[in-house]
Write an enzyme that holds these catalytic residues in place. Structure first.
Site, mmCIF file in Angstrom:
data_model
loop_
_atom_site.group_PDB
_atom_site.id
_atom_site.type_symbol
_atom_site.label_atom_id
_atom_site.label_comp_id
_atom_site.label_asym_id
_atom_site.label_seq_id
_atom_site.Cartn_x
_atom_site.Cartn_y
_atom_site.Cartn_z
ATOM 1 N N GLN A 55 -41.130 37.115 51.338
ATOM 2 C CA GLN A 55 -41.295 35.940 52.110
ATOM 3 C C GLN A 55 -40.080 34.861 52.254
ATOM 4 O O GLN A 55 -39.324 34.794 51.185
ATOM 5 C CB GLN A 55 -42.545 35.394 51.433
ATOM 6 C CG GLN A 55 -43.752 36.091 51.579
ATOM 7 C CD GLN A 55 -44.995 35.344 50.949
ATOM 8 O OE1 GLN A 55 -45.707 36.128 49.975
ATOM 9 N NE2 GLN A 55 -45.156 34.270 51.374
ATOM 10 N N CYS A 73 -50.064 32.696 55.992
ATOM 11 C CA CYS A 73 -49.226 33.417 56.788
ATOM 12 C C CYS A 73 -48.979 34.964 56.620
ATOM 13 O O CYS A 73 -48.880 35.695 57.543
ATOM 14 C CB CYS A 73 -47.803 32.718 56.693
ATOM 15 S SG CYS A 73 -47.299 32.663 54.856
ATOM 16 N N MET A 88 -42.159 21.668 60.058
ATOM 17 C CA MET A 88 -41.877 23.106 60.691
ATOM 18 C C MET A 88 -42.799 23.872 61.655
ATOM 19 O O MET A 88 -42.726 24.023 62.769
ATOM 20 C CB MET A 88 -41.229 24.131 59.728
ATOM 21 C CG MET A 88 -39.807 23.685 59.612
ATOM 22 S SD MET A 88 -39.117 25.223 58.657
ATOM 23 C CE MET A 88 -39.918 24.975 57.021
HETATM 24 N N1 HSE Z 1 -47.587 30.190 51.504
HETATM 25 C C1 HSE Z 1 -46.320 30.636 52.363
HETATM 26 C C2 HSE Z 1 -45.462 30.955 51.646
HETATM 27 C C3 HSE Z 1 -46.485 29.670 53.514
HETATM 28 O O1 HSE Z 1 -44.848 30.578 50.473
HETATM 29 O O2 HSE Z 1 -44.316 31.796 52.055
HETATM 30 C C4 HSE Z 1 -46.669 30.407 54.860
HETATM 31 O O3 HSE Z 1 -45.310 30.656 55.225
#
Ligand code: HSE
Length: 367
Positions: A164, A137, A14
């Protein structure tokens, strides 16, 4: 001038795909010769780019890798851990640009987020540092969102809660969320009784056969306040990264204290974060707006109204753009020096691919 040789590894995942898309959009491939490597498909056809070798090369061919001036990898920590030491042992002096976290905190690595730490990157280049790693991120997205407050040295501490997207855990996690939604849609017959329908969805989601390989629980109609492993102090590793990486990126001597809870939510793409910030002094909301929106070209300041929030301050509103929306900026009841804001940005773009793309251009054009 002889064009540099740039090798790409892990360009099909991705982050890698988004990186290649962005580079194509910006015509970056004009600037160097590209060689695409593969861990499993050497000999097959490489992506069609300007100045590109047509055939995929073996990502474990150390000799060929050492012929590259720059290597860009989105292949993951395992690959980086295995390959980089071998290349350096062979005397390779090229630039290593990496999306994975493995080398981020090493002393001889630089975390790259050039709108924030370009001076530090330049100093690292001058001092011979060769490893340039993208940050977590949420860290890059938050730092760009509040760059105005960072630059003005206004922050005492930050408490941050993240929301997230499942794509942060990879393509399989996205597929699983879609699969869960499809199963619920197929198997749960909505009745006129909404509580009965909710119960049927819950029981189905908790049943043995329900596909939950990626998050240990269903993500459809759910949230999960744990990302990555647990550390002895009770933080998750994702939460630990925030303070560690943010302060490594910053050029200031004094650290910003920051902690929070990272939460996975059933959003496909783009990470959101809610921040409570203690400022060093009272600043008017008007001044905060000016600082935030003038710090860099990507912040989109969103008026604190339901209409503007719904229009601009959601994952859907920013996905597949470089915009970093910042809104809900308000003073809190805690004190005049405590403010809150909400920010959202595409974690595959500014959260991952874009800082690497920009670092590659610095290496290719300026070194
Ligand atoms: N560590 C991040 C996550 C990845 O788990 O969302 C970056 O998108």
């Amino acid at each position: 001038m002889l064009k540099k040789q740039v090798g790409f590894i892990g360009w099909r995942g991705m982050v890698g795909s988004v990186l290649i898309q962005r580079m194509t959009q910006e015509q970056d491939f004009n600037r160097f010769n590209s060689v695409f490597f593969s861990t499993s498909q050497k000999g097959q056809i490489a992506p069609e780019v300007i100045n590109g070798n047509a055939i995929l090369q073996d990502a474990y061919d150390m000799k060929l890798l050492t012929e590259m001036n720059v290597l860009v990898t989105c292949q993951g920590s395992e690959y980086s851990q295995r390959v980089l030491p071998q290349l350096r042992k062979l005397g390779w002096k090229g630039f290593w640009i990496d999306a994975a976290s493995y080398y981020r905190m090493e002393q001889e690595s630089m975390i790259v987020l050039d709108p924030i730490n370009r001076k530090k990157i330049d100093a690292a280049l001058n001092s011979g540092i060769k490893n340039y790693i993208g940050s977590n991120c949420t860290v890059s997205l938050m730092m760009l969102a509040i760059q105005g407050l960072i630059n003005a040295d206004l922050i005492n501490w930050i408490s941050v809660m993240s929301y997230q997207a499942v794509s942060g855990a990879g393509a399989n996690a996205m597929q699983e969320l879609l699969q869960q939604t499809a199963i619920l849609d197929r198997d749960v017959v909505a009745t006129g009784d909404i509580l009965e329908t909710e119960k049927a969805i819950r029981l189905k989601s908790q049943s043995e056969a329900f596909p939950c390989m990626n998050f240990m629980t269903a993500m459809a109609f759910n949230v999960l306040p744990f990302i990555d492993t647990v550390l002895p102090n009770g933080q998750s590793k994702e939460e630990w990264k925030i303070q560690a990486e943010l302060n490594k990126i910053l050029t200031r001597a004094d650290l910003i204290a920051i902690d929070g809870i990272c939460v996975r939510v059933p959003v496909l793409r783009a990470h959101s974060q809610a921040l409570t910030i203690e400022l060093k002094k009272t600043v008017s909301l008007r001044e905060i707006e000016t600082l935030l929106s003038s710090a860099n070209p990507w912040v989109r300041f969103v008026e604190n109204t339901p209409q503007e929030t719904a229009k601009y301050l959601t994952p859907m509103a920013v996905t597949d753009t470089l915009n970093i929306s910042v809104g809900r900026v308000k003073r809190t009841n805690l004190s005049n020096r405590h403010i809150q804001l909400f920010t959202v940005g595409d974690q595959l773009l500014w959260g991952a691919a874009e800082p690497l793309r920009r670092m590659l251009n610095i290496c290719v054009m300026e070194q």
